[in-house]
Structures are given as structure tokens and as C-alpha cells.
Design an enzyme around this catalytic site. Structure first.
Site, PDB file in Angstrom:
ATOM      1  N   ARG A  47     -25.264 -19.920 -26.954  1.00  0.00           N
ATOM      2  CA  ARG A  47     -26.128 -20.925 -27.195  1.00  0.00           C
ATOM      3  C   ARG A  47     -25.759 -20.514 -28.356  1.00  0.00           C
ATOM      4  O   ARG A  47     -25.181 -22.035 -29.398  1.00  0.00           O
ATOM      5  CB  ARG A  47     -27.533 -20.218 -27.555  1.00  0.00           C
ATOM      6  CG  ARG A  47     -28.377 -20.660 -26.392  1.00  0.00           C
ATOM      7  CD  ARG A  47     -29.917 -19.876 -26.065  1.00  0.00           C
ATOM      8  NE  ARG A  47     -29.463 -18.338 -25.784  1.00  0.00           N
ATOM      9  CZ  ARG A  47     -28.752 -17.779 -24.718  1.00  0.00           C
ATOM     10  NH1 ARG A  47     -29.318 -18.477 -23.714  1.00  0.00           N
ATOM     11  NH2 ARG A  47     -28.167 -17.026 -24.345  1.00  0.00           N
ATOM     12  N   ARG A  49     -22.413 -20.118 -29.915  1.00  0.00           N
ATOM     13  CA  ARG A  49     -20.514 -20.910 -29.738  1.00  0.00           C
ATOM     14  C   ARG A  49     -21.164 -22.313 -29.339  1.00  0.00           C
ATOM     15  O   ARG A  49     -20.739 -23.019 -30.217  1.00  0.00           O
ATOM     16  CB  ARG A  49     -20.098 -20.336 -28.805  1.00  0.00           C
ATOM     17  CG  ARG A  49     -19.364 -20.654 -29.088  1.00  0.00           C
ATOM     18  CD  ARG A  49     -17.919 -20.382 -28.537  1.00  0.00           C
ATOM     19  NE  ARG A  49     -16.423 -20.519 -28.347  1.00  0.00           N
ATOM     20  CZ  ARG A  49     -15.933 -20.296 -27.540  1.00  0.00           C
ATOM     21  NH1 ARG A  49     -15.157 -19.472 -26.826  1.00  0.00           N
ATOM     22  NH2 ARG A  49     -14.905 -21.066 -27.693  1.00  0.00           N
ATOM     23  N   ARG A  96     -20.981 -14.436 -36.669  1.00  0.00           N
ATOM     24  CA  ARG A  96     -22.116 -13.378 -35.736  1.00  0.00           C
ATOM     25  C   ARG A  96     -20.936 -12.495 -35.323  1.00  0.00           C
ATOM     26  O   ARG A  96     -19.893 -12.165 -34.340  1.00  0.00           O
ATOM     27  CB  ARG A  96     -22.077 -14.102 -34.236  1.00  0.00           C
ATOM     28  CG  ARG A  96     -22.733 -13.444 -33.057  1.00  0.00           C
ATOM     29  CD  ARG A  96     -23.623 -14.118 -32.143  1.00  0.00           C
ATOM     30  NE  ARG A  96     -23.024 -13.752 -30.954  1.00  0.00           N
ATOM     31  CZ  ARG A  96     -24.604 -13.965 -30.642  1.00  0.00           C
ATOM     32  NH1 ARG A  96     -25.590 -14.898 -31.662  1.00  0.00           N
ATOM     33  NH2 ARG A  96     -25.196 -13.395 -29.450  1.00  0.00           N
ATOM     34  N   HIS A 123     -31.228 -12.445 -38.254  1.00  0.00           N
ATOM     35  CA  HIS A 123     -30.915 -14.029 -37.039  1.00  0.00           C
ATOM     36  C   HIS A 123     -31.513 -14.850 -37.453  1.00  0.00           C
ATOM     37  O   HIS A 123     -32.201 -15.540 -37.222  1.00  0.00           O
ATOM     38  CB  HIS A 123     -31.577 -13.381 -35.764  1.00  0.00           C
ATOM     39  CG  HIS A 123     -30.883 -13.994 -34.627  1.00  0.00           C
ATOM     40  ND1 HIS A 123     -29.637 -15.084 -34.719  1.00  0.00           N
ATOM     41  CD2 HIS A 123     -30.480 -14.327 -32.903  1.00  0.00           C
ATOM     42  CE1 HIS A 123     -29.088 -16.080 -34.425  1.00  0.00           C
ATOM     43  NE2 HIS A 123     -29.985 -15.163 -32.726  1.00  0.00           N
ATOM     44  N   GLN A 126     -32.138 -18.578 -35.347  1.00  0.00           N
ATOM     45  CA  GLN A 126     -32.502 -18.168 -34.275  1.00  0.00           C
ATOM     46  C   GLN A 126     -34.039 -18.563 -34.883  1.00  0.00           C
ATOM     47  O   GLN A 126     -34.806 -19.740 -34.415  1.00  0.00           O
ATOM     48  CB  GLN A 126     -32.713 -17.172 -33.204  1.00  0.00           C
ATOM     49  CG  GLN A 126     -33.256 -17.353 -32.654  1.00  0.00           C
ATOM     50  CD  GLN A 126     -33.915 -17.950 -31.319  1.00  0.00           C
ATOM     51  OE1 GLN A 126     -32.041 -18.232 -30.655  1.00  0.00           O
ATOM     52  NE2 GLN A 126     -34.248 -18.895 -30.899  1.00  0.00           N
ATOM     53  N   ASP A 221     -38.198 -10.884 -27.021  1.00  0.00           N
ATOM     54  CA  ASP A 221     -36.298 -10.599 -26.990  1.00  0.00           C
ATOM     55  C   ASP A 221     -36.844  -9.883 -25.800  1.00  0.00           C
ATOM     56  O   ASP A 221     -36.869  -9.007 -25.322  1.00  0.00           O
ATOM     57  CB  ASP A 221     -36.031 -10.968 -28.476  1.00  0.00           C
ATOM     58  CG  ASP A 221     -34.697 -10.984 -28.543  1.00  0.00           C
ATOM     59  OD1 ASP A 221     -34.873 -11.764 -27.659  1.00  0.00           O
ATOM     60  OD2 ASP A 221     -34.307 -10.111 -29.043  1.00  0.00           O
ATOM     61  N   CYS A 261     -36.067 -16.323 -27.319  1.00  0.00           N
ATOM     62  CA  CYS A 261     -34.647 -16.999 -27.962  1.00  0.00           C
ATOM     63  C   CYS A 261     -33.345 -17.036 -27.069  1.00  0.00           C
ATOM     64  O   CYS A 261     -32.090 -17.223 -27.459  1.00  0.00           O
ATOM     65  CB  CYS A 261     -34.091 -16.329 -28.775  1.00  0.00           C
ATOM     66  SG  CYS A 261     -33.819 -14.570 -28.709  1.00  0.00           S
ATOM     67  N   PRO A 263     -30.507 -14.470 -23.832  1.00  0.00           N
ATOM     68  CA  PRO A 263     -30.820 -14.682 -23.068  1.00  0.00           C
ATOM     69  C   PRO A 263     -32.219 -13.516 -21.880  1.00  0.00           C
ATOM     70  O   PRO A 263     -32.754 -12.761 -22.745  1.00  0.00           O
ATOM     71  CB  PRO A 263     -29.918 -13.842 -21.956  1.00  0.00           C
ATOM     72  CG  PRO A 263     -29.606 -12.778 -23.269  1.00  0.00           C
ATOM     73  CD  PRO A 263     -29.789 -13.680 -24.613  1.00  0.00           C
ATOM     74  N   ARG A 288     -31.413 -24.377 -31.805  1.00  0.00           N
ATOM     75  CA  ARG A 288     -30.512 -23.759 -32.822  1.00  0.00           C
ATOM     76  C   ARG A 288     -29.073 -25.007 -32.787  1.00  0.00           C
ATOM     77  O   ARG A 288     -28.413 -24.800 -34.278  1.00  0.00           O
ATOM     78  CB  ARG A 288     -29.703 -23.379 -31.178  1.00  0.00           C
ATOM     79  CG  ARG A 288     -30.861 -21.718 -30.559  1.00  0.00           C
ATOM     80  CD  ARG A 288     -30.615 -21.351 -32.274  1.00  0.00           C
ATOM     81  NE  ARG A 288     -29.586 -20.792 -32.531  1.00  0.00           N
ATOM     82  CZ  ARG A 288     -28.494 -19.456 -32.348  1.00  0.00           C
ATOM     83  NH1 ARG A 288     -29.041 -18.654 -31.352  1.00  0.00           N
ATOM     84  NH2 ARG A 288     -27.918 -19.216 -32.578  1.00  0.00           N
TER      85      ARG A 288
END
Length: 308
Positions: A47, A49, A96, A123, A126, A221, A261, A263, A288
């Protein structure tokens, strides 16, 4: 980030999404034509990238992807020197990384030109996407008076999310297993912002069902973050009872929403909730892009008003 800046970025993201969704063709001229962004990725991503590269392209900017195989960050020269050099070529650094200290060092070499795209403590991108998504459901200013429940690890995602939610006038209830509490320094920042009069707006427990009582949105998460793969069995065992299910959500308010958020893994939330009507996880993922676009525009002192 402060409340007024948060409000400005969210407003920009809402306008960007509306503008680009309504226009049948791309905006021209593109407001960031000629701007270049170094995108440092110590940690791989889907997400972050894709949303960043696509968002930069829509605005006319060039995103230069730099993985740990492309540059040796902090190996042959200091991180501060690297960021100083990069911003002689590029206008902004989006990073990141594993450690917050890396973000701090990058900022020392390029003050005001670094976007934290994730580190071990924070983060922020996010959180911006999460808050935009909630405002799409509740309206601008709709977070005020609402309650967010977090069920899971006391990690970088909730660190920024609790601060952002509190900035907008909401309350936060956090359930983490013993030993997985939020960072004490981040908690103190939140408590200092609230002050004694609103201290009750931030509540901590180890009981997931207690945290979701009266919640308007429940968030979880990934329990096992990148780099923690060897801890998988241990963490899954210690997070027993923290899976988000309809039974757990029965203690939340009617119409309570669910966020993750990504995976996502089955042990964190079951299919009934994740793919059910409460879930807004894919709206959250889309946002995002709009929020990183708003962030980059803001750093350049621009807005969609000039892009129309």
C-alpha cells in the site's frame, strides 16, 4: 503533527479525492510538475509504495524508489549526510524504515523535507487515511464525541491513531495483552494533550471485550509485524481472545465500524467481520493515496485550489 495541521491535511485529502473522482481526465497542468521524491524503503510494502508512486504521478511528481539493495543507508556515510545529499537532487524524502532514530537522522540532514512513511514508533500516513475514511462515514468533524476501540498490539499504528483521534475530539479505548502495551512516551504525549479534565478520554485495559464497550469503531492490526516472523507462535498464543468477531463486536455501539490497515490474517479478524457490512478496510486502503498526495502538496505549500 498538531490539530490545526491535521485538519488542513484531511481537508486537502477530501478535496483531492472529490476532484480526481469527478474529473473525467487528469488535472492539467499538474501542480507538482518537476518535483522529485526520494522514496526510501528499508521495509517492503504494498500500500505505501503503490499509493505513493501513483499519487505522485497523478500530481506530476517523480517518485524514485530506493530499496535497501539500492542504497546502503547508514553504512558508508551517516544517515544525516545521505539525506543532505538526496535533497540536493530531490525535493522531498519519503522514508519507510525500521527505527524512529533513522527518521530523526534524515530530518537532521534535510529539515522540513522528510515524510515518515513508517517506523517502529509511528505510522502517520496510515492515521491520516484512517481518519479520512471515518470522516467519510461520519462527516467532517464527525470524530468528535465518538469512541475508537483498539484490540491488539500496542504498536506504531495505534500510537499515531490514538493521538490523531484525540486531536479531533474523540475518545480512545485500548486493549493489549500484558507485555504489549503502547510506548510510554507516546502515551504521555497523548495524556499531556488531553490534560486532567479529559484524562478519561484515553483508557487502557487487557480485556478486549471491555475495550469495545460503547465503541463506534473497532480497529486492529497485524499482530506479527515485519521482522518478527520468529515470534509468530509466541504472539498468536499470547493474543488468544483478541480476534475480532461479531461476538466481540456485540459490545460495541449499533452500527459500529471495523478497520484494519492490512495485510490481514485470519487470527486477527474473522471473515464474517472482515468482509461484512461493518468493514471499511478497502476504503481505508484507498485513502492512503489521497492522504499522501495531500501531505506532499502541503509540504510544497500548495493545495487543490491551485490545481483546479
Amino acid at each position: 503533527m498538531n490539530p490545526s495541521l491535521l485538519r488542513k491535511v484531511l481537508d486537502e485529502a477530501h478535496e483531492l479525492k472529490k476532484l480526481y473522482k469527478e474529473k473525467p481526465v487528469p488535472i492539467s497542468p499538474k501542480p507538482l510538475d518537476g518535483v522529485s521524491v526520494s522514496m526510501i524503503f528499508e521495509k517492503r510494502s504494498t500500500r505505501t509504495r503503490v499509493s505513493s508512486e501513483t499519487g505522485l504521478y497523478k500530481l506530476g511528481a517523480h517518485g524514485l524508489f530506493l530499496s535497501s539493495q539500492d542504497i546502503q543507508l547508514g553504512v558508508n556515510e551517516t544517515i544525516k549526510d545521505t539525506s543532505n545529499v538526496l535533497t540536493r537532487f530531490n525535493d522531498i524524502i519519503l522514508a519507510r524504515v525500521y527505527k524512529n532514530e533513522t527518521i530523526v537522522a534524515l530530518e537532521e540532514g534535510a529539515p522540513g523535507k522528510v515524510i515518515n512513511a513508517l517506523c517502529n514508533l509511528y505510522h502517520p500516513l496510515q492515521t491520516l487515511a484512517d481518519l479520512q475514511t471515518l470522516e467519510e462515514k461520519w462527516g467532517k468533524g464527525g470524530v468528535a464525541g465518538k469512541t475508537l476501540a483498539w484490540v491488539g498490539d500496542g504498536n506504531n499504528v495505534i500510537h499515531d491513531l490514538m493521538l490523531g483521534f484525540l486531536f479531533l475530539g474523540g475518545s480512545v479505548r485500548i486493549a493489549t495483552p500484558p507485555g504489549y502495551e503502547c510506548n510510554a512516551g507516546v502515551v504521555k504525549t497523548c495524556q499531556d494533550f488531553l490534560g486532567p479534565d479529559k484524562a478519561a478520554n484515553l483508557y487502557f485495559t487487557t480485556d478486549a471485550s471491555e475495550a469495545v464497550k460503547g465503541a463506534d469503531v473497532v480497529v486492529t492490526d497485524t499482530w506479527v509485524s515485519m521482522g518478527e516472523e520468529d515470534m509468530y507462535k509466541k504472539k498468536v498464543a499470547e493474543f488468544a481472545g483478541y480476534q475480532v468477531t461479531e461476538k466481540l463486536l456485540s459490545g460495541a455501539n449499533d452500527g459500529a465500524l471495523f478497520m484494519h490497515c492490512l495485510p490481514r490474517h485470519q487470527e486477527e479478524v474473522d471473515d464474517e467481520v472482515f468482509y461484512g457490512p461493518r468493514s471499511i478496510v478497502f476504503d481505508e486502503a484507498e485513502n492512503r493515496m489521497w492522504t499522501v498526495m495531500a501531505t506532499v502538496l502541503g509540504m510544497r505549500g500548495l493545495s487543490v485550489c491551485g490545481a483546479k
